[in-house]
Design a protein around this motif. Structure first.
Motif, PDB file in Angstrom:
ATOM      1  N   GLU A 165     -15.541  -2.822 -10.858  1.00 13.64           N
ATOM      2  CA  GLU A 165     -14.966  -4.134 -10.522  1.00 13.64           C
ATOM      3  C   GLU A 165     -13.468  -4.048 -10.302  1.00 13.64           C
ATOM      4  N   ILE A 166     -12.823  -3.146 -11.051  1.00 17.53           N
ATOM      5  CA  ILE A 166     -11.377  -2.988 -10.880  1.00 17.53           C
ATOM      6  C   ILE A 166     -11.069  -2.058  -9.706  1.00 17.53           C
ATOM      7  N   SER A 167     -11.868  -1.003  -9.550  1.00 20.13           N
ATOM      8  CA  SER A 167     -11.569   0.016  -8.549  1.00 20.13           C
ATOM      9  C   SER A 167     -11.887  -0.423  -7.125  1.00 20.13           C
ATOM     10  N   SER A 168     -12.912  -1.260  -6.968  1.00 13.12           N
ATOM     11  CA  SER A 168     -13.373  -1.596  -5.620  1.00 13.12           C
ATOM     12  C   SER A 168     -12.405  -2.518  -4.891  1.00 13.12           C
ATOM     13  N   TYR A 169     -12.178  -2.238  -3.611  1.00 13.03           N
ATOM     14  CA  TYR A 169     -11.359  -3.117  -2.774  1.00 13.03           C
ATOM     15  C   TYR A 169     -12.116  -4.387  -2.409  1.00 13.03           C
ATOM     16  N   GLU A 170     -13.421  -4.403  -2.723  1.00 12.47           N
ATOM     17  CA  GLU A 170     -14.229  -5.582  -2.421  1.00 12.47           C
ATOM     18  C   GLU A 170     -14.235  -6.579  -3.573  1.00 12.47           C
ATOM     19  N   SER A 171     -13.508  -6.272  -4.647  1.00 16.34           N
ATOM     20  CA  SER A 171     -13.532  -7.132  -5.835  1.00 16.34           C
ATOM     21  C   SER A 171     -12.126  -7.617  -6.187  1.00 16.34           C
ATOM     22  N   ASP A 172     -12.052  -8.855  -6.640  1.00 10.46           N
ATOM     23  CA  ASP A 172     -10.788  -9.421  -7.130  1.00 10.46           C
ATOM     24  C   ASP A 172     -10.776  -9.557  -8.641  1.00 10.46           C
ATOM     25  N   VAL A 173     -11.814  -9.053  -9.292  1.00  9.14           N
ATOM     26  CA  VAL A 173     -11.946  -9.195 -10.733  1.00  9.14           C
ATOM     27  C   VAL A 173     -11.097  -8.154 -11.461  1.00  9.14           C
ATOM     28  N   GLY A 174     -10.325  -8.598 -12.457  1.00  7.46           N
ATOM     29  CA  GLY A 174      -9.633  -7.674 -13.345  1.00  7.46           C
ATOM     30  C   GLY A 174      -8.348  -7.076 -12.814  1.00  7.46           C
ATOM     31  N   PHE A 175      -7.941  -7.468 -11.599  1.00  6.63           N
ATOM     32  CA  PHE A 175      -6.710  -6.904 -11.053  1.00  6.63           C
ATOM     33  C   PHE A 175      -6.025  -7.955 -10.199  1.00  6.63           C
ATOM     34  N   ASP A 176      -4.788  -8.303 -10.579  1.00 11.68           N
ATOM     35  CA  ASP A 176      -3.998  -9.300  -9.853  1.00 11.68           C
ATOM     36  C   ASP A 176      -3.111  -8.571  -8.846  1.00 11.68           C
ATOM     37  N   GLN A 177      -3.502  -8.609  -7.579  1.00 11.50           N
ATOM     38  CA  GLN A 177      -2.753  -7.873  -6.568  1.00 11.50           C
ATOM     39  C   GLN A 177      -1.338  -8.410  -6.374  1.00 11.50           C
ATOM     40  N   THR A 178      -1.104  -9.681  -6.720  1.00 11.91           N
ATOM     41  CA  THR A 178       0.251 -10.218  -6.545  1.00 11.91           C
ATOM     42  C   THR A 178       1.236  -9.566  -7.516  1.00 11.91           C
ATOM     43  N   ALA A 179       0.717  -8.971  -8.605  1.00 11.26           N
ATOM     44  CA  ALA A 179       1.591  -8.287  -9.559  1.00 11.26           C
ATOM     45  C   ALA A 179       2.146  -6.997  -8.965  1.00 11.26           C
ATOM     46  N   GLY A 180       1.572  -6.537  -7.866  1.00 17.41           N
ATOM     47  CA  GLY A 180       2.013  -5.291  -7.258  1.00 17.41           C
ATOM     48  C   GLY A 180       3.448  -5.339  -6.773  1.00 17.41           C
ATOM     49  N   VAL A 181       3.915  -6.529  -6.357  1.00 19.21           N
ATOM     50  CA  VAL A 181       5.295  -6.648  -5.862  1.00 19.21           C
ATOM     51  C   VAL A 181       6.278  -6.332  -6.982  1.00 19.21           C
ATOM     52  N   GLY A 182       6.076  -6.971  -8.147  1.00 20.79           N
ATOM     53  CA  GLY A 182       6.974  -6.733  -9.271  1.00 20.79           C
ATOM     54  C   GLY A 182       6.881  -5.316  -9.794  1.00 20.79           C
ATOM     55  N   PHE A 183       5.643  -4.776  -9.836  1.00 19.05           N
ATOM     56  CA  PHE A 183       5.462  -3.402 -10.301  1.00 19.05           C
ATOM     57  C   PHE A 183       6.208  -2.426  -9.399  1.00 19.05           C
ATOM     58  N   SER A 184       6.069  -2.604  -8.095  1.00 21.88           N
ATOM     59  CA  SER A 184       6.730  -1.706  -7.148  1.00 21.88           C
ATOM     60  C   SER A 184       8.244  -1.832  -7.242  1.00 21.88           C
ATOM     61  N   TYR A 185       8.730  -3.070  -7.478  1.00 22.60           N
ATOM     62  CA  TYR A 185      10.174  -3.289  -7.597  1.00 22.60           C
ATOM     63  C   TYR A 185      10.741  -2.522  -8.790  1.00 22.60           C
ATOM     64  N   ILE A 186      10.099  -2.659  -9.958  1.00 18.38           N
ATOM     65  CA  ILE A 186      10.567  -1.970 -11.150  1.00 18.38           C
ATOM     66  C   ILE A 186      10.393  -0.452 -11.003  1.00 18.38           C
ATOM     67  N   TRP A 187       9.253  -0.032 -10.470  1.00 20.44           N
ATOM     68  CA  TRP A 187       8.953   1.398 -10.341  1.00 20.44           C
ATOM     69  C   TRP A 187       9.959   2.109  -9.444  1.00 20.44           C
ATOM     70  N   SER A 188      10.459   1.412  -8.440  1.00 24.98           N
ATOM     71  CA  SER A 188      11.384   2.027  -7.490  1.00 24.98           C
ATOM     72  C   SER A 188      12.847   1.875  -7.898  1.00 24.98           C
ATOM     73  N   MET A 189      13.105   1.264  -9.067  1.00 28.79           N
ATOM     74  CA  MET A 189      14.485   0.976  -9.467  1.00 28.79           C
ATOM     75  C   MET A 189      15.332   2.240  -9.594  1.00 28.79           C
ATOM     76  N   GLN A 190      14.791   3.283 -10.131  1.00 38.12           N
ATOM     77  CA  GLN A 190      15.566   4.516 -10.313  1.00 38.12           C
ATOM     78  C   GLN A 190      16.087   5.032  -8.983  1.00 38.12           C
ATOM     79  N   GLY A 191      15.219   5.076  -7.996  1.00 37.30           N
ATOM     80  CA  GLY A 191      15.641   5.535  -6.679  1.00 37.30           C
ATOM     81  C   GLY A 191      16.614   4.577  -6.027  1.00 37.30           C
ATOM     82  N   ARG A 192      16.416   3.262  -6.250  1.00 39.72           N
ATOM     83  CA  ARG A 192      17.299   2.262  -5.654  1.00 39.72           C
ATOM     84  C   ARG A 192      18.715   2.394  -6.206  1.00 39.72           C
TER      85      ARG A 192
END
Length: 405
Positions: A355-382
């Motif tokens: 349910e989490i791994s499949s691209y056909e499912s929205d259960v258990g994973f909030d894709q909108t959180a990806g923006v903030g995760f990517s922002y923090i993850w890339s901070m060192q390089g920025r």
């Protein structure tokens, strides 16, 4: 370890060179050699006692399967069948020396090989009061003809053997082949270099599927049948060998400082290694799995380097044991003409969540959180890029040019 030409002669040579009573020992690790005449030959050549020990189960369970659990492959490829057998042989030699009241241990390793170090280091770690003797490095019987002549001179019974250009060593975990035509690294290994495996091009076209059950990081069943460690490995050697699994041709960096070409056959070890790796990918989290990869290299090197009896090995075993309970499940594989393919995987503690791994499912994973995760993850390089830009010198403006009319 008196079973071959060198060691048969060494038994008699030691009696003369050291005026010593010699106790003979032969370990059965599942090698392809015929051991039926070893005891009688040793006694005829003057051994005061002979030990013939079947160590196959202990070898696979306590040595090979520990290496398997650790994911230990020397230089990322070699299953180290010979390397794993040496500490067990050395341990048993020390035990026999204590029982017999011996003050020295002799082995048949040469000065150019790794085994001299493995035997010496293992014996010293277990009992540093014992002396280690290497007849092959002391005598002047440097050729086979000289050895045969020595045997004839002193009435030494030697094994019947076929002339072979190869140096071969085998046990249940695999076979190693060196020398002869293999020294020419510009050519493929000759067909007669291989004894355990079919040529993949000539193996059956029809694939075979097998299932291996693991419990606590140890393989325990093959196709649903509960087998001992040695039985399971022997069965996989037969099945895998028939389908051309487990051949390896490498340039190897030997412990004593130079490179050699090694040709290896390890059908069971290769099959089990791939199955274990797939099961661990399923049940271990990313951080633990990646940490294990680095420690696997350390484990492989200590095996190869003759440091089995060391605090480092004991500490690493404790690490691998700490999560072994997770490595329980079933891996199904397909063997076909030298290739091993994973067919299916299952495990009670599998971390794969559809349910989490499949691209056909929205259960258990909030894709909108990806923006903030990517922002923090890339901070060192920025930050580094901003600092670099701030320190860059201002570009020098070129003087303007005016065209006269």
């Amino acid at each position: 370890m008196f079973r071959g030409l060198d060691t048969s002669i060494a038994l008699a040579w030691l009696q003369r060179a050291y005026n010593a009573d010699v106790v003979a020992f032969c370990a059965n690790l599942g090698q392809v050699d015929d051991l039926s005449h070893v005891e009688a030959r040793a006694r005829k050549n003057g051994a005061s006692a002979v030990y013939m020990d079947d160590l196959r189960e202990e070898f696979i369970r306590e040595y090979a399967f520990r290496s398997l659990r650790a994911g230990a492959l020397y230089e990322g490829r070699y299953h180290m069948a010979a390397s794993l057998g040496r500490p067990l042989i050395a341990k048993r030699l020390v035990e026999i020396a204590h029982m017999e009241g011996a003050d020295a241990i002799a082995h048949g390793a040469t000065g150019k090989g790794n085994d001299q170090v493995r035997f010496f280091s293992s014996v010293m770690a277990l009992d540093p009061t014992l002396r280690v003797i290497a007849p092959v490095m002391e005598w002047d019987l440097t050729t086979r003809s000289k050895q045969i002549g020595y045997a004839a001179q002193y009435g030494i019974e030697i094994p019947a053997f076929k002339s072979s250009p190869y140096s071969r060593d085998s046990n249940l975990w695999g076979t190693s082949v060196e020398c002869g035509e293999l020294d020419d690294i510009g050519k493929l290994p000759p067909r007669d270099a291989y004894t355990l495996t079919a040529d993949p091009d000539e193996a059956p076209h029809e694939a075979v599927d097998i299932a291996i059950d693991f419990a606590g990081g140890v393989p325990v069943r093959l196709d649903g049948a509960a087998l001992s460690a040695a039985e399971l490995v022997a069965a996989l050697n037969r099945i895998g060998g028939a389908h051309g699994i487990g051949r390896l041709d490498i340039i190897e960096n030997r412990l004593v400082g130079f490179k050699v070409r090694g040709v290896y056959e390890s059908p069971a070890a290769e099959i089990l290694s791939q199955a274990m790796r797939e099961l661990e990918n399923l049940v271990l989290d990313r951080d633990l799995l990646h940490m294990k990869t680095g420690l696997s290299q350390h484990y492989a090197e200590l095996i190869y380097d003759g440091k089995w009896f060391s605090g480092r090995r004991e500490a690493l075993d404790a690490f691998f044991e700490s999560y072994a309970h997770k490595v329980t499940g079933t891996i199904k594989l397909r063997l076909n003409r030298g290739r091993v393919t994973i067919v299916s995987r299952s495990a009670p503690e599998a971390l794969y969540n559809l349910e989490i791994s499949s691209y056909e499912s929205d259960v258990g994973f909030d894709q909108t959180a990806g923006v903030g995760f990517s922002y923090i993850w890339s901070m060192q390089g920025r930050v580094a890029a901003l600092q670099k830009a701030a320190k860059a010198p201002e570009p020098v403006a070129e003087p303007s040019r005016q065209m006269a009319v």
